[in-house]
Design an enzyme around this catalytic site. Structure first.
Site, PDB file in Angstrom:
ATOM      1  N   MET A  66      37.345  46.398  43.806  1.00 49.91           N
ATOM      2  CA  MET A  66      36.478  46.078  44.947  1.00 49.91           C
ATOM      3  C   MET A  66      37.135  46.390  46.282  1.00 49.91           C
ATOM      4  O   MET A  66      36.473  46.884  47.199  1.00 49.91           O
ATOM      5  CB  MET A  66      36.054  44.606  44.904  1.00 49.91           C
ATOM      6  CG  MET A  66      35.127  44.273  43.779  1.00 49.91           C
ATOM      7  SD  MET A  66      33.663  45.347  43.704  1.00 49.91           S
ATOM      8  CE  MET A  66      32.758  44.793  45.137  1.00 49.91           C
ATOM      9  N   ASP A 124      48.130  45.330  49.340  1.00 45.72           N
ATOM     10  CA  ASP A 124      48.226  44.837  47.963  1.00 45.72           C
ATOM     11  C   ASP A 124      49.680  44.504  47.661  1.00 45.72           C
ATOM     12  O   ASP A 124      50.583  45.184  48.149  1.00 45.72           O
ATOM     13  CB  ASP A 124      47.686  45.873  46.962  1.00 45.72           C
ATOM     14  CG  ASP A 124      47.263  45.238  45.635  1.00 45.72           C
ATOM     15  OD1 ASP A 124      48.140  44.672  44.944  1.00 45.72           O
ATOM     16  OD2 ASP A 124      46.069  45.280  45.300  1.00 45.72           O
ATOM     17  N   VAL A 134      41.202  39.932  46.547  1.00 45.11           N
ATOM     18  CA  VAL A 134      42.285  39.846  45.558  1.00 45.11           C
ATOM     19  C   VAL A 134      41.726  39.247  44.264  1.00 45.11           C
ATOM     20  O   VAL A 134      40.560  38.858  44.182  1.00 45.11           O
ATOM     21  CB  VAL A 134      43.513  39.047  46.084  1.00 45.11           C
ATOM     22  CG1 VAL A 134      43.985  39.589  47.430  1.00 45.11           C
ATOM     23  CG2 VAL A 134      43.237  37.556  46.182  1.00 45.11           C
ATOM     24  N   GLU A 175      40.454  37.282  41.086  1.00 47.60           N
ATOM     25  CA  GLU A 175      39.597  36.079  41.069  1.00 47.60           C
ATOM     26  C   GLU A 175      40.370  34.900  40.467  1.00 47.60           C
ATOM     27  O   GLU A 175      40.096  34.445  39.346  1.00 47.60           O
ATOM     28  CB  GLU A 175      38.307  36.376  40.277  1.00 47.60           C
ATOM     29  CG  GLU A 175      37.274  35.249  40.280  1.00 47.60           C
ATOM     30  CD  GLU A 175      36.484  35.119  41.579  1.00 47.60           C
ATOM     31  OE1 GLU A 175      36.798  35.792  42.565  1.00 47.60           O
ATOM     32  OE2 GLU A 175      35.534  34.320  41.579  1.00 47.60           O
ATOM     33  N   LYS A 194      44.050  33.315  45.586  1.00 54.16           N
ATOM     34  CA  LYS A 194      43.222  33.390  46.797  1.00 54.16           C
ATOM     35  C   LYS A 194      43.689  32.364  47.823  1.00 54.16           C
ATOM     36  O   LYS A 194      43.761  32.666  49.020  1.00 54.16           O
ATOM     37  CB  LYS A 194      41.747  33.175  46.455  1.00 54.16           C
ATOM     38  CG  LYS A 194      41.159  34.339  45.656  1.00 54.16           C
ATOM     39  CD  LYS A 194      39.688  34.494  45.940  1.00 54.16           C
ATOM     40  CE  LYS A 194      39.010  35.445  44.975  1.00 54.16           C
ATOM     41  NZ  LYS A 194      39.021  36.838  45.449  1.00 54.16           N
ATOM     42  N   SER A 242      33.686  36.298  43.530  1.00 55.13           N
ATOM     43  CA  SER A 242      32.464  36.336  42.724  1.00 55.13           C
ATOM     44  C   SER A 242      31.897  34.941  42.537  1.00 55.13           C
ATOM     45  O   SER A 242      30.691  34.775  42.387  1.00 55.13           O
ATOM     46  CB  SER A 242      32.751  36.906  41.336  1.00 55.13           C
ATOM     47  OG  SER A 242      33.251  38.195  41.416  1.00 55.13           O
ATOM     48  N   HIS A 295      29.655  38.773  49.230  1.00 56.03           N
ATOM     49  CA  HIS A 295      29.829  39.226  47.854  1.00 56.03           C
ATOM     50  C   HIS A 295      29.218  40.621  47.708  1.00 56.03           C
ATOM     51  O   HIS A 295      28.032  40.753  47.439  1.00 56.03           O
ATOM     52  CB  HIS A 295      29.157  38.190  46.936  1.00 56.03           C
ATOM     53  CG  HIS A 295      29.356  38.431  45.490  1.00 56.03           C
ATOM     54  ND1 HIS A 295      28.535  37.892  44.528  1.00 56.03           N
ATOM     55  CD2 HIS A 295      30.275  39.164  44.818  1.00 56.03           C
ATOM     56  CE1 HIS A 295      28.938  38.279  43.339  1.00 56.03           C
ATOM     57  NE2 HIS A 295      29.983  39.053  43.489  1.00 56.03           N
ATOM     58  N   ASN A 297      29.356  45.993  43.030  1.00 58.11           N
ATOM     59  CA  ASN A 297      30.173  47.129  42.620  1.00 58.11           C
ATOM     60  C   ASN A 297      29.273  48.256  42.128  1.00 58.11           C
ATOM     61  O   ASN A 297      28.470  48.021  41.217  1.00 58.11           O
ATOM     62  CB  ASN A 297      31.100  46.626  41.502  1.00 58.11           C
ATOM     63  CG  ASN A 297      32.032  47.683  40.965  1.00 58.11           C
ATOM     64  OD1 ASN A 297      32.132  48.762  41.522  1.00 58.11           O
ATOM     65  ND2 ASN A 297      32.690  47.357  39.868  1.00 58.11           N
TER      66      ASN A 297
HETATM   67  N1  LIG Z   1      34.785  43.938  39.881  1.00 59.91           N
HETATM   68  C1  LIG Z   1      33.583  43.632  40.343  1.00 59.91           C
HETATM   69  O1  LIG Z   1      32.582  44.220  39.908  1.00 59.91           O
HETATM   70  C2  LIG Z   1      33.420  42.605  41.426  1.00 59.91           C
HETATM   71  C3  LIG Z   1      32.195  42.529  42.090  1.00 59.91           C
HETATM   72  C4  LIG Z   1      32.052  41.603  43.131  1.00 59.91           C
HETATM   73  C5  LIG Z   1      33.108  40.780  43.471  1.00 59.91           C
HETATM   74  N2  LIG Z   1      34.306  40.881  42.799  1.00 59.91           N
HETATM   75  C6  LIG Z   1      35.399  40.006  43.237  1.00 59.91           C
HETATM   76  O2  LIG Z   1      36.257  40.792  44.080  1.00 59.91           O
HETATM   77  C7  LIG Z   1      37.617  40.316  43.954  1.00 59.91           C
HETATM   78  C8  LIG Z   1      38.512  41.465  43.496  1.00 59.91           C
HETATM   79  O3  LIG Z   1      38.073  41.893  42.213  1.00 59.91           O
HETATM   80  P1  LIG Z   1      38.509  43.290  41.599  1.00 59.91           P
HETATM   81  O4  LIG Z   1      37.550  43.587  40.510  1.00 59.91           O
HETATM   82  O5  LIG Z   1      38.720  44.274  42.686  1.00 59.91           O
HETATM   83  O6  LIG Z   1      39.914  42.889  40.959  1.00 59.91           O
HETATM   84  P2  LIG Z   1      41.127  43.836  40.582  1.00 59.91           P
HETATM   85  O7  LIG Z   1      41.890  43.139  39.531  1.00 59.91           O
HETATM   86  O8  LIG Z   1      40.662  45.227  40.344  1.00 59.91           O
HETATM   87  O9  LIG Z   1      42.000  43.865  41.942  1.00 59.91           O
HETATM   88  C9  LIG Z   1      42.593  42.737  42.505  1.00 59.91           C
HETATM   89  C10 LIG Z   1      43.790  43.208  43.314  1.00 59.91           C
HETATM   90  O10 LIG Z   1      44.311  42.118  44.075  1.00 59.91           O
HETATM   91  C11 LIG Z   1      45.692  42.282  44.150  1.00 59.91           C
HETATM   92  N3  LIG Z   1      46.328  41.037  44.587  1.00 59.91           N
HETATM   93  C12 LIG Z   1      46.544  39.899  43.884  1.00 59.91           C
HETATM   94  N4  LIG Z   1      47.134  38.993  44.654  1.00 59.91           N
HETATM   95  C13 LIG Z   1      47.281  39.552  45.900  1.00 59.91           C
HETATM   96  C14 LIG Z   1      47.826  39.104  47.135  1.00 59.91           C
HETATM   97  N5  LIG Z   1      48.351  37.887  47.246  1.00 59.91           N
HETATM   98  N6  LIG Z   1      47.784  39.951  48.200  1.00 59.91           N
HETATM   99  C15 LIG Z   1      47.274  41.185  48.093  1.00 59.91           C
HETATM  100  N7  LIG Z   1      46.756  41.664  46.926  1.00 59.91           N
HETATM  101  C16 LIG Z   1      46.769  40.849  45.856  1.00 59.91           C
HETATM  102  C17 LIG Z   1      46.086  42.731  42.763  1.00 59.91           C
HETATM  103  O11 LIG Z   1      47.360  43.356  42.753  1.00 59.91           O
HETATM  104  C18 LIG Z   1      44.958  43.716  42.456  1.00 59.91           C
HETATM  105  O12 LIG Z   1      45.285  45.037  42.845  1.00 59.91           O
HETATM  106  C19 LIG Z   1      37.559  39.151  42.968  1.00 59.91           C
HETATM  107  O13 LIG Z   1      37.395  37.960  43.683  1.00 59.91           O
HETATM  108  C20 LIG Z   1      36.306  39.462  42.161  1.00 59.91           C
HETATM  109  O14 LIG Z   1      35.779  38.312  41.538  1.00 59.91           O
HETATM  110  C21 LIG Z   1      34.490  41.768  41.792  1.00 59.91           C
END
Ligand SMILES: NC(=O)c1ccc[n+]([C@@H]2O[C@H](COP(=O)([O-])OP(=O)(O)OC[C@H]3O[C@@H](n4cnc5c(N)ncnc54)[C@H](O)[C@@H]3O)[C@@H](O)[C@H]2O)c1
Lengths: 100, 295
Positions: free
Chosen positions: B22, B41, B99, B101, B106, B128, B149, B152
């Site tokens: 995301m 990141d 970051v 979930e 967070k 999410s 929110h 994707n």
């Molecule tokens: N994947 C989806 O379809 C989707 C859709 C809507 C919302 N979301 C939400 O978006 C957020 C991210 O999801 P995602 O799918 O991109 O996850 P992901 O696992 O692909 O990426 C998360 C990233 O956060 C990084 N991270 C962790 N702790 C960190 C910190 N302290 N500082 C900086 N970076 C840090 C990790 O290294 C990782 O690269 C979550 O809250 C998720 O629920 C996801």
């Protein structure tokens, strides 16, 4: 399979046939379905639009072309025939509808 | 492509925390609208190819015709923390938190960022499922925090679920509306709750779809084909699960289960098995389906 851009092909017809056959093979291998050259790949029940970007990358890597500007639009990738025409135009360096 | 000849949209600058699915998608949406972005990141491996992943998504968005054609891409820089990137922490239009979930991850990142940025800078969480008011406990100024929110991929889906926490300030809600307007997105504002609207409905539905497959009632393909063909679902729930990322889906389901007690939100065994095996969906090349290419 990479076809270097300097590989000589006798004429445009042969070159187009080669690219057409290669693209049909690529699509069949990747999707498990047959794709006649004029079938709309992205029509209902077809491929995901995210797959279109894989096609762009495949064309760029296989034929040494670079798809830029207004050439980067889904319509150019909608059928095998259109992709072949795009590759042919970019490889022969014809001025196309390159935009900013 | 990014980082050259940029004419950022009226000096707007975003910091995006998290360079995952995301974070890079939201960065691509912003860059494609001419906005300068710093993407942060903690995982250096993720940072190494973040620029390439953003560029590829900007190209995908162009291919799909979802970016304004006459706007030059905004510059992108990447770094391990906000203090390490040239665009820094002042003059930011907003911070978008994307970051993992995980409520603890967070909380940590939100505490850090809210201590760094100028008061009044909107801090926008892309969670999410975690209630915004729960996240608000970790920030210095709960009135600056709002949920946004994005779906994707963010550059293909126009509608954005915006969550007004009980302590979200009106200026923050206005600011996020303005930002979404610049990004060409359409907000729907909802109240705070675990999973808000979309995840509260979609995530247990996907979990149930996986249960149907695990029970042997139908194959993965049949479930998706039925939901597409009979119920008008755009891709089918299992393809959606692969697009989301099965690890993220499991994390979100646990958040929902712990906060609602709803058993349909307890991640089913087949999902957990796939995550343990590293079959995370599209992002790892394999989930319920196989993928090539790293989109
Ligand atoms: N994947 C989806 O379809 C989707 C859709 C809507 C919302 N979301 C939400 O978006 C957020 C991210 O999801 P995602 O799918 O991109 O996850 P992901 O696992 O692909 O990426 C998360 C990233 O956060 C990084 N991270 C962790 N702790 C960190 C910190 N302290 N500082 C900086 N970076 C840090 C990790 O290294 C990782 O690269 C979550 O809250 C998720 O629920 C996801």
């Amino acid at each position: 399979m990479t076809v270097p851009s300097d590989q000589e092909v006798s004429d445009t017809g042969d070159r187009v046939d080669t690219v057409t056959a290669e693209l049909v093979r690529f699509l069949t291998a990747r999707t498990g379905r047959a794709w006649p050259p004029d079938t709309d790949l992205f029509a209902t029940g077809g491929l995901s639009s995210l797959f279109a970007m894989e096609l762009v990358v495949h064309l760029e890597q296989t034929y040494g072309v670079s798809v830029r500007g207004t050439d980067l639009r889904l319509d150019n990738f909608r059928t095998v025939r259109r992709m072949v025409a795009l590759v042919d135009r970019l490889r022969t360096g014809e001025p196309g509808d390159h935009g900013a | 492509m990014t980082g050259q000849n940029a004419t950022p949209d009226a000096g707007q600058r975003l910091a995006v925390l998290g360079a995952g699915v995301m974070g890079t998608g939201i960065a691509a949406l912003a860059v494609g609208h001419g906005i300068a972005v710093s993407i942060i990141d903690v995982d250096r491996g993720r940072l190494a190819d973040a620029t390439a992943r953003v560029d590829r998504q900007v190209r995908t968005a162009r291919l799909m015709g979802t970016l304004p054609p006459d706007v030059r891409p905004g510059p992108l820089d990447v770094g391990p923390s906000l203090t390490d990137v040239p665009t820094g922490r002042t003059g930011l239009t907003a911070v978008v938190e994307a970051v993992t979930e995980d409520p603890y991850a967070k909380a940590k990142v939100l505490t850090e960022v809210s201590a760094l940025v100028t008061p009044g800078t909107p801090v926008v969480s892309n969670t999410s499922s975690i209630p915004i008011d729960e996240l608000a406990r970790s920030v210095a100024r709960p009135e600056d925090l709002v949920g946004s929110h994005f779906m994707n991929p963010p550059y293909l889906i126009r509608t954005v679920e915006v969550i007004r926490g009980p302590r979200t300030g009106p200026h923050t809600l206005d600011a996020v509306r303005r930002l979404l307007a610049v990004l060409g997105r359409e907000p729907v504002v909802v109240e705070d709750a675990p999973g808000f609207v979309t995840s509260r409905i979609l995530h247990p539905m996907i979990n149930n779809a996986v249960r149907v497959v695990a029970a042997g009632t139908a194959s993965v393909e049949s479930v998706d084909t039925l939901l597409q063909g009979c119920l008008g679902h755009p891709t089918g729930p299992l393809r959606t699960a692969d697009l989301i990322g099965l690890d993220n889906l499991v994390d979100s389901l646990w958040v929902l289960h712990e906060r609602t007690g709803d058993e349909s939100c307890r991640p089913c065994e087949l999902l957990l098995t796939k995550v343990r095996a590293g079959h995370l969906g599209r992002k790892s090349g394999r989930g319920f389906y196989h993928y090539e290419g790293d989109l």
